[in-house]
Write a protein that holds these residues in place. Structure first.
Motif, PDB file in Angstrom:
ATOM      1  N   LYS A  66       6.518  -9.158  17.728  1.00  7.17           N
ATOM      2  CA  LYS A  66       5.821  -9.188  16.530  1.00  7.17           C
ATOM      3  C   LYS A  66       5.783  -7.783  15.698  1.00  7.17           C
ATOM      4  CE  LYS A  66       1.666 -11.469  14.682  1.00  7.17           C
ATOM      5  NZ  LYS A  66       0.226 -11.988  15.131  1.00  7.17           N
ATOM      6  N   LEU A  67       5.695  -6.690  16.326  1.00  8.63           N
ATOM      7  CA  LEU A  67       5.772  -5.537  15.514  1.00  8.63           C
ATOM      8  C   LEU A  67       7.140  -5.385  15.078  1.00  8.63           C
ATOM      9  CD1 LEU A  67       4.662  -3.024  14.557  1.00  8.63           C
ATOM     10  CD2 LEU A  67       5.201  -2.114  16.870  1.00  8.63           C
ATOM     11  N   SER A  68       7.960  -5.551  15.729  1.00  3.74           N
ATOM     12  CA  SER A  68       9.609  -5.395  15.543  1.00  3.74           C
ATOM     13  C   SER A  68       9.918  -6.233  14.334  1.00  3.74           C
ATOM     14  CB  SER A  68      10.280  -5.868  16.619  1.00  3.74           C
ATOM     15  OG  SER A  68      11.738  -5.438  16.424  1.00  3.74           O
ATOM     16  N   ARG A  69       9.565  -7.602  14.453  1.00  2.00           N
ATOM     17  CA  ARG A  69       9.652  -8.689  13.166  1.00  2.00           C
ATOM     18  C   ARG A  69       9.050  -7.933  11.944  1.00  2.00           C
ATOM     19  NH1 ARG A  69       8.830 -12.413  17.135  1.00  2.00           N
ATOM     20  NH2 ARG A  69       6.832 -13.059  16.212  1.00  2.00           N
ATOM     21  N   PHE A  70       7.810  -7.489  11.839  1.00  3.79           N
ATOM     22  CA  PHE A  70       7.208  -7.062  10.993  1.00  3.79           C
ATOM     23  C   PHE A  70       7.786  -6.002  10.428  1.00  3.79           C
ATOM     24  CE2 PHE A  70       3.564  -4.384   9.297  1.00  3.79           C
ATOM     25  CZ  PHE A  70       2.909  -5.240   8.285  1.00  3.79           C
ATOM     26  N   LEU A  71       8.269  -5.050  11.028  1.00  5.58           N
ATOM     27  CA  LEU A  71       8.870  -3.904  10.621  1.00  5.58           C
ATOM     28  C   LEU A  71      10.186  -4.144   9.639  1.00  5.58           C
ATOM     29  CD1 LEU A  71       8.400  -1.299  13.651  1.00  5.58           C
ATOM     30  CD2 LEU A  71       7.100  -1.259  11.469  1.00  5.58           C
ATOM     31  N   LEU A  72      10.849  -5.171  10.513  1.00  6.30           N
ATOM     32  CA  LEU A  72      11.975  -5.704   9.699  1.00  6.30           C
ATOM     33  C   LEU A  72      11.691  -6.255   8.328  1.00  6.30           C
ATOM     34  CD1 LEU A  72      15.031  -6.247   9.886  1.00  6.30           C
ATOM     35  CD2 LEU A  72      14.643  -8.402  11.122  1.00  6.30           C
ATOM     36  N   PHE A  73      10.558  -7.200   8.372  1.00  2.00           N
ATOM     37  CA  PHE A  73       9.988  -7.814   7.128  1.00  2.00           C
ATOM     38  C   PHE A  73       9.682  -6.482   5.961  1.00  2.00           C
ATOM     39  CE2 PHE A  73       5.890  -7.888   5.162  1.00  2.00           C
ATOM     40  CZ  PHE A  73       6.214  -8.839   4.076  1.00  2.00           C
ATOM     41  N   LEU A  74       9.239  -5.317   6.356  1.00  3.59           N
ATOM     42  CA  LEU A  74       8.739  -4.205   5.602  1.00  3.59           C
ATOM     43  C   LEU A  74      10.123  -3.542   5.031  1.00  3.59           C
ATOM     44  CD1 LEU A  74       5.856  -2.631   7.198  1.00  3.59           C
ATOM     45  CD2 LEU A  74       5.714  -4.075   5.571  1.00  3.59           C
ATOM     46  N   GLU A  75      10.998  -3.577   5.822  1.00  2.00           N
ATOM     47  CA  GLU A  75      12.391  -2.854   5.680  1.00  2.00           C
ATOM     48  C   GLU A  75      12.904  -3.850   4.405  1.00  2.00           C
ATOM     49  OE1 GLU A  75      16.784  -2.047   7.580  1.00  2.00           O
ATOM     50  OE2 GLU A  75      14.841  -2.091   8.801  1.00  2.00           O
ATOM     51  N   GLU A  76      13.195  -5.098   4.829  1.00  3.12           N
ATOM     52  CA  GLU A  76      13.964  -5.993   3.851  1.00  3.12           C
ATOM     53  C   GLU A  76      13.165  -6.058   2.523  1.00  3.12           C
ATOM     54  OE1 GLU A  76      13.815  -9.483   6.248  1.00  3.12           O
ATOM     55  OE2 GLU A  76      15.831  -8.897   7.191  1.00  3.12           O
ATOM     56  N   SER A  77      11.852  -6.154   2.542  1.00  5.44           N
ATOM     57  CA  SER A  77      11.031  -6.137   1.357  1.00  5.44           C
ATOM     58  C   SER A  77      10.819  -4.697   0.638  1.00  5.44           C
ATOM     59  CB  SER A  77       9.337  -6.529   1.748  1.00  5.44           C
ATOM     60  OG  SER A  77       9.377  -7.707   2.467  1.00  5.44           O
ATOM     61  N   GLU A  78      11.366  -3.918   1.138  1.00  2.68           N
ATOM     62  CA  GLU A  78      11.531  -2.493   0.713  1.00  2.68           C
ATOM     63  C   GLU A  78      10.162  -1.903   0.417  1.00  2.68           C
ATOM     64  OE1 GLU A  78      13.918  -2.497  -2.764  1.00  2.68           O
ATOM     65  OE2 GLU A  78      15.514  -2.898  -1.744  1.00  2.68           O
ATOM     66  N   TRP A  79       9.164  -2.257   1.380  1.00  6.87           N
ATOM     67  CA  TRP A  79       7.781  -1.552   1.348  1.00  6.87           C
ATOM     68  C   TRP A  79       7.961  -0.165   2.239  1.00  6.87           C
ATOM     69  CZ3 TRP A  79       6.245  -3.711  -2.770  1.00  6.87           C
ATOM     70  CH2 TRP A  79       5.940  -5.047  -2.800  1.00  6.87           C
ATOM     71  N   ALA A  80       7.763   0.738   1.799  1.00  7.36           N
ATOM     72  CA  ALA A  80       7.773   2.067   2.402  1.00  7.36           C
ATOM     73  C   ALA A  80       6.625   2.155   3.588  1.00  7.36           C
ATOM     74  CB  ALA A  80       7.730   3.390   1.496  1.00  7.36           C
ATOM     75  N   ILE A  81       6.992   2.952   4.686  1.00  5.52           N
ATOM     76  CA  ILE A  81       5.917   3.337   5.889  1.00  5.52           C
ATOM     77  C   ILE A  81       5.917   4.643   5.656  1.00  5.52           C
ATOM     78  CG2 ILE A  81       5.269   2.904   8.055  1.00  5.52           C
ATOM     79  CD1 ILE A  81       7.167   0.418   8.066  1.00  5.52           C
ATOM     80  N   ASN A  82       4.731   5.061   5.934  1.00  5.88           N
ATOM     81  CA  ASN A  82       4.692   6.724   6.037  1.00  5.88           C
ATOM     82  C   ASN A  82       3.524   7.067   7.040  1.00  5.88           C
ATOM     83  OD1 ASN A  82       5.356   9.259   5.425  1.00  5.88           O
ATOM     84  ND2 ASN A  82       5.097   9.097   3.168  1.00  5.88           N
ATOM     85  N   ARG A  83       3.550   8.332   7.309  1.00  4.26           N
ATOM     86  CA  ARG A  83       2.529   8.936   8.234  1.00  4.26           C
ATOM     87  C   ARG A  83       1.178   9.281   7.080  1.00  4.26           C
ATOM     88  NH1 ARG A  83       5.711  13.780  10.963  1.00  4.26           N
ATOM     89  NH2 ARG A  83       5.930  14.388   8.632  1.00  4.26           N
ATOM     90  N   MET A  84      -0.005   9.053   7.750  1.00  9.48           N
ATOM     91  CA  MET A  84      -0.932   9.422   6.794  1.00  9.48           C
ATOM     92  C   MET A  84      -0.982  10.877   6.248  1.00  9.48           C
ATOM     93  SD  MET A  84      -3.155   6.593   7.654  1.00  9.48           S
ATOM     94  CE  MET A  84      -4.951   7.330   7.787  1.00  9.48           C
ATOM     95  N   LYS A  85      -0.598  11.973   6.965  1.00 10.04           N
ATOM     96  CA  LYS A  85      -0.518  13.221   6.436  1.00 10.04           C
ATOM     97  C   LYS A  85       0.281  13.415   5.117  1.00 10.04           C
ATOM     98  CE  LYS A  85       2.451  15.615   9.797  1.00 10.04           C
ATOM     99  NZ  LYS A  85       2.612  16.666  10.566  1.00 10.04           N
ATOM    100  N   ASP A  86       1.511  12.950   5.517  1.00  9.31           N
ATOM    101  CA  ASP A  86       2.348  12.976   4.371  1.00  9.31           C
ATOM    102  C   ASP A  86       2.087  12.165   3.060  1.00  9.31           C
ATOM    103  OD1 ASP A  86       4.257  14.322   6.067  1.00  9.31           O
ATOM    104  OD2 ASP A  86       5.065  12.435   6.781  1.00  9.31           O
ATOM    105  N   PHE A  87       1.591  11.323   3.273  1.00  4.44           N
ATOM    106  CA  PHE A  87       1.047  10.349   1.976  1.00  4.44           C
ATOM    107  C   PHE A  87      -0.154  11.044   1.065  1.00  4.44           C
ATOM    108  CE2 PHE A  87      -1.325   6.857  -0.341  1.00  4.44           C
ATOM    109  CZ  PHE A  87      -0.310   6.447  -1.150  1.00  4.44           C
ATOM    110  N   PHE A  88      -1.296  11.536   1.978  1.00  2.00           N
ATOM    111  CA  PHE A  88      -2.401  12.048   1.409  1.00  2.00           C
ATOM    112  C   PHE A  88      -2.143  13.816   1.183  1.00  2.00           C
ATOM    113  CE2 PHE A  88      -4.021   8.340   3.290  1.00  2.00           C
ATOM    114  CZ  PHE A  88      -4.557   7.558   2.197  1.00  2.00           C
ATOM    115  N   PHE A  89      -1.349  14.400   1.804  1.00  2.10           N
ATOM    116  CA  PHE A  89      -1.141  15.853   1.611  1.00  2.10           C
ATOM    117  C   PHE A  89       0.188  16.166   1.227  1.00  2.10           C
ATOM    118  CE2 PHE A  89      -4.700  14.941   4.444  1.00  2.10           C
ATOM    119  CZ  PHE A  89      -5.766  15.421   3.849  1.00  2.10           C
TER     120      PHE A  89
END
Length: 251
Positions: free
Chosen positions: A228-251
């Motif tokens: 399920k996680l693998s399919r979800f990550l593929l969906f995010l990639e295909e949808s071009e929704w970026a994923i980031n670490r917390m510290k990189d986004f807020f700092f």
């Protein structure tokens, strides 16, 4: 932006079954689940944040090093620890990995106030809601990141339309096609980010009765959760929704 994170901890074992599961077995569950997650993330070239529960930090040095070696952020998870225990765990994690630990997540019932957390040398606090089948009792007032006593507070996220939180329980239980729609709706509604968090133990098979999990918590564990996680990550990639670490986004 999707801020995907994982709570590295053992499952809650009922008191009447606590003697049936050894400390060694609980640590193995934590390690195996976390390693399964890291393998999936690596296949999708994704970097996330792992909040390691205080009581196991010093018991799993190799796991801490693996998390940071693979490019992920390391944070501290306070389940019910004292201030001194949290500080000790933070220092150990920093020393063993050579990386700064700036983030903490806390169980709601044992949460220290922001001024205390800041004194412990953390830069941000990632909120979480203790999730179970009664999640509908939550007050879904929409909140965004804010500062309190010079500490960045990152509230947990929920779907704008369905009012369902993006926590470990809902990801496990809700069909993926519905969960995808939740994410799409949130991101298209101009949400700057959504926080999604899962537990490491969800990626291990725990169907044996000795673990004492309720029936709804046994659903979709282990291999099913990995898929399920693998399919979800593929969906995010295909949808071009970026994923980031917390510290990189807020700092």
């Amino acid at each position: 932006m999707v801020l995907l994170s994982f709570n590295v901890l053992a499952p809650e074992i009922p008191l009447d079954k606590i003697d049936l599961v050894s400390e060694e077995e609980k640590l193995k569950i934590i390690s195996n689940g976390t390693e399964n997650i890291i393998n999936i993330l690596e296949k999708h070239y994704v970097f996330c944040t792992f909040f390691v529960e205080v009581s196991v930090v010093e018991k799993l040095p190799d796991l801490l090093k693996l998390i940071t070696k693979k490019g992920h952020e390391l944070g501290i998870l306070n389940k019910h620890s004292a201030e001194a225990e949290i500080v000790k765990a933070k220092h150990f994690a920093e020393e063993i990995t050579g990386k700064s630990v700036i983030g903490i997540r806390q169980f709601p019932k044992f949460k220290f106030k922001s001024e205390v957390v800041k004194k412990m040398k953390f830069s941000y606090h990632s909120s979480m809601y203790f999730s179970n089948i009664f999640w509908l009792n939550k007050d879904f007032e929409k909140k965004t990141v804010y500062e309190e006593n010079e500490l960045v507070i990152v509230p947990d996220s929920w779907s704008l339309y369905s009012k369902i939180p993006y926590n470990d329980f809902t990801f496990q239980m809700i069909p993926l096609f519905f969960y995808k729609n939740m994410v799409n709706n949130s991101m298209k509604a101009d949400d700057e980010y959504i926080v999604i968090y899962l537990n490491s133990w969800q990626f291990v098979e725990l169907n044996h009765s000795k673990f004492g999990l309720p029936f709804y918590r046994k659903y979709n564990l282990g291999k099913q959760m990995e898929k399920k996680l693998s399919r979800f990550l593929l969906f995010l990639e295909e949808s071009e929704w970026a994923i980031n670490r917390m510290k990189d986004f807020f700092f």
